[in-house]
Design a protein around this motif. Structure first.
Motif, PDB file in Angstrom:
ATOM      1  N   GLY A  81       0.759  -1.157   0.172  1.00 26.23           N
ATOM      2  CA  GLY A  81      -0.031  -0.100  -0.231  1.00 26.23           C
ATOM      3  C   GLY A  81       1.087   1.281  -0.157  1.00 26.23           C
ATOM      4  O   GLY A  81      -0.063   2.157   0.154  1.00 26.23           O
ATOM      5  N   ASN A  82       2.091   1.071   0.482  1.00 24.84           N
ATOM      6  CA  ASN A  82       2.885   2.457  -0.264  1.00 24.84           C
ATOM      7  C   ASN A  82       3.235   2.908  -1.660  1.00 24.84           C
ATOM      8  O   ASN A  82       3.324   1.827  -2.608  1.00 24.84           O
ATOM      9  N   PRO A  83       3.182   4.136  -1.297  1.00 26.74           N
ATOM     10  CA  PRO A  83       2.324   4.478  -3.076  1.00 26.74           C
ATOM     11  C   PRO A  83       4.451   4.972  -3.668  1.00 26.74           C
ATOM     12  O   PRO A  83       5.029   5.490  -2.732  1.00 26.74           O
ATOM     13  N   VAL A  84       4.133   4.825  -4.767  1.00 31.57           N
ATOM     14  CA  VAL A  84       5.666   4.522  -4.929  1.00 31.57           C
ATOM     15  C   VAL A  84       5.543   5.247  -6.901  1.00 31.57           C
ATOM     16  O   VAL A  84       4.951   4.812  -7.530  1.00 31.57           O
ATOM     17  N   TYR A 180      13.067   4.465 -14.075  1.00 29.23           N
ATOM     18  CA  TYR A 180      12.973   5.189 -12.787  1.00 29.23           C
ATOM     19  C   TYR A 180      12.210   4.411 -11.324  1.00 29.23           C
ATOM     20  O   TYR A 180      11.161   4.105 -11.493  1.00 29.23           O
ATOM     21  N   LEU A 181      12.714   4.754  -9.926  1.00 30.74           N
ATOM     22  CA  LEU A 181      11.868   3.910  -9.025  1.00 30.74           C
ATOM     23  C   LEU A 181      12.628   4.485  -7.529  1.00 30.74           C
ATOM     24  O   LEU A 181      13.316   4.677  -7.373  1.00 30.74           O
ATOM     25  N   ALA A 182      11.584   4.489  -7.338  1.00 27.43           N
ATOM     26  CA  ALA A 182      11.757   5.690  -5.923  1.00 27.43           C
ATOM     27  C   ALA A 182      10.292   5.919  -5.018  1.00 27.43           C
ATOM     28  O   ALA A 182       8.767   5.626  -5.865  1.00 27.43           O
ATOM     29  N   TYR A 183       9.974   6.270  -3.408  1.00 26.27           N
ATOM     30  CA  TYR A 183       9.198   5.932  -2.373  1.00 26.27           C
ATOM     31  C   TYR A 183       8.130   7.606  -3.374  1.00 26.27           C
ATOM     32  O   TYR A 183       8.991   8.415  -3.460  1.00 26.27           O
ATOM     33  N   ALA A 184       6.802   7.885  -3.079  1.00 27.33           N
ATOM     34  CA  ALA A 184       6.997   9.061  -3.640  1.00 27.33           C
ATOM     35  C   ALA A 184       6.778  10.453  -2.878  1.00 27.33           C
ATOM     36  O   ALA A 184       6.960   9.576  -1.859  1.00 27.33           O
ATOM     37  N   ILE A 187       6.159  10.419   1.039  1.00 32.22           N
ATOM     38  CA  ILE A 187       6.103   9.518   1.838  1.00 32.22           C
ATOM     39  C   ILE A 187       7.493   9.360   2.047  1.00 32.22           C
ATOM     40  O   ILE A 187       8.219   8.524   2.336  1.00 32.22           O
ATOM     41  N   ALA A 188       8.467   9.848   1.323  1.00 26.74           N
ATOM     42  CA  ALA A 188       9.647   9.598   0.748  1.00 26.74           C
ATOM     43  C   ALA A 188      10.391   9.702   1.957  1.00 26.74           C
ATOM     44  O   ALA A 188      11.590   8.826   2.345  1.00 26.74           O
ATOM     45  N   ALA A 189      10.560  10.715   2.923  1.00 24.30           N
ATOM     46  CA  ALA A 189      11.751  11.332   4.587  1.00 24.30           C
ATOM     47  C   ALA A 189      11.289  10.375   5.419  1.00 24.30           C
ATOM     48  O   ALA A 189      12.042   9.410   5.612  1.00 24.30           O
ATOM     49  N   VAL A 190       9.844   9.539   5.493  1.00 24.63           N
ATOM     50  CA  VAL A 190       9.149   8.653   6.447  1.00 24.63           C
ATOM     51  C   VAL A 190       9.840   7.161   6.325  1.00 24.63           C
ATOM     52  O   VAL A 190      10.535   6.581   6.773  1.00 24.63           O
ATOM     53  N   MET A 191      10.202   7.126   4.765  1.00 21.76           N
ATOM     54  CA  MET A 191      10.215   5.721   4.220  1.00 21.76           C
ATOM     55  C   MET A 191      11.879   5.852   4.667  1.00 21.76           C
ATOM     56  O   MET A 191      12.490   4.885   5.078  1.00 21.76           O
ATOM     57  N   LEU A 192      12.687   7.200   4.188  1.00 20.72           N
ATOM     58  CA  LEU A 192      13.919   6.610   4.117  1.00 20.72           C
ATOM     59  C   LEU A 192      14.692   6.582   5.780  1.00 20.72           C
ATOM     60  O   LEU A 192      15.648   6.143   5.789  1.00 20.72           O
TER      61      LEU A 192
END
Length: 196
Positions: A81-84, A180-184, A187-192
């Motif tokens: 359910g994590n947006p990427v 290209y592949l990265a968290y949206a 939510i990128a900061a939280v996931m990093l």
């Protein structure tokens, strides 16, 4: 691809001079489509008419070269359910000009839409990073598959999914690659922080 009063009569694939019925019309509904992403067909596309003008036929030619579709980045939820955000490049070529012209309305648009659909279908199976308790192969056994760690396998599954959809359009998918592949961003900061 040539038609005579709406009936397909053949395709000219080799070099040289040809004698063609003067009432034959070259047909390519995707001639005005700029291939980057769906929806970029020129608004003033011309309707094929009876013409012996050589330039009119050249404008309607269908390239048999390997071409690249660079789809824009899409935001898709992974299996947790994590947006990427993910983008793909697809190398493809037309192998059957009659199917490309007559089986679908616009084979370039069709390919682009099938790439979007296949990308969504496959990305939803995988987590972004390795997660416990996830089965990405469908065999009922949890595995270590992920978008980040299994990019070759994911790209192969995307290629196979697209190929199964575009066979009827006379298109062969040579290769598909994740570009290209990265968290949206939301939510990128939280996931990093979680990864660190």
């Amino acid at each position: 691809a040539l038609t005579l009063f709406g009936k397909y009569v053949g395709s000219l694939k080799g070099e040289g001079f040809y004698s063609v019925n003067p009432f034959c019309v070259a047909v390519n509904p995707a001639a005005q489509t700029k291939l980057n992403q769906s929806g970029d067909v020129k608004q003033n596309a011309t309707i094929p008419t009876l013409s012996t003008d050589f330039n009119a036929m050249v404008d309607k030619k269908i390239s048999l070269k390997i071409m690249t579709l660079n789809n824009n980045r899409q935001k898709i939820n992974d299996c947790l359910g994590n947006p990427v955000e993910i983008g793909i490049a697809v190398m493809w070529k037309v192998v059957d000009t009659a199917k490309a012209v007559f089986n679908v309305d616009n084979y370039k648009e069709y390919l682009s839409l099938q790439c979007d659909s296949a990308l969504r279908n496959i990305v939803r199976i995988y987590p972004y990073d390795v997660a416990p308790g996830v089965d990405t192969t469908g065999d009922g056994v949890n595995d270590d598959g992920s978008l980040r760690g299994s990019s070759e396998i994911v790209a192969s599954r995307i290629r196979d999914e697209i190929q199964s959809k575009v066979d009827d359009a006379g298109i062969e998918i040579v290769e598909a690659r994740i570009t290209y592949l990265a968290y949206a961003p939301e939510i990128a900061a939280v996931m990093l922080q979680r990864q660190q």
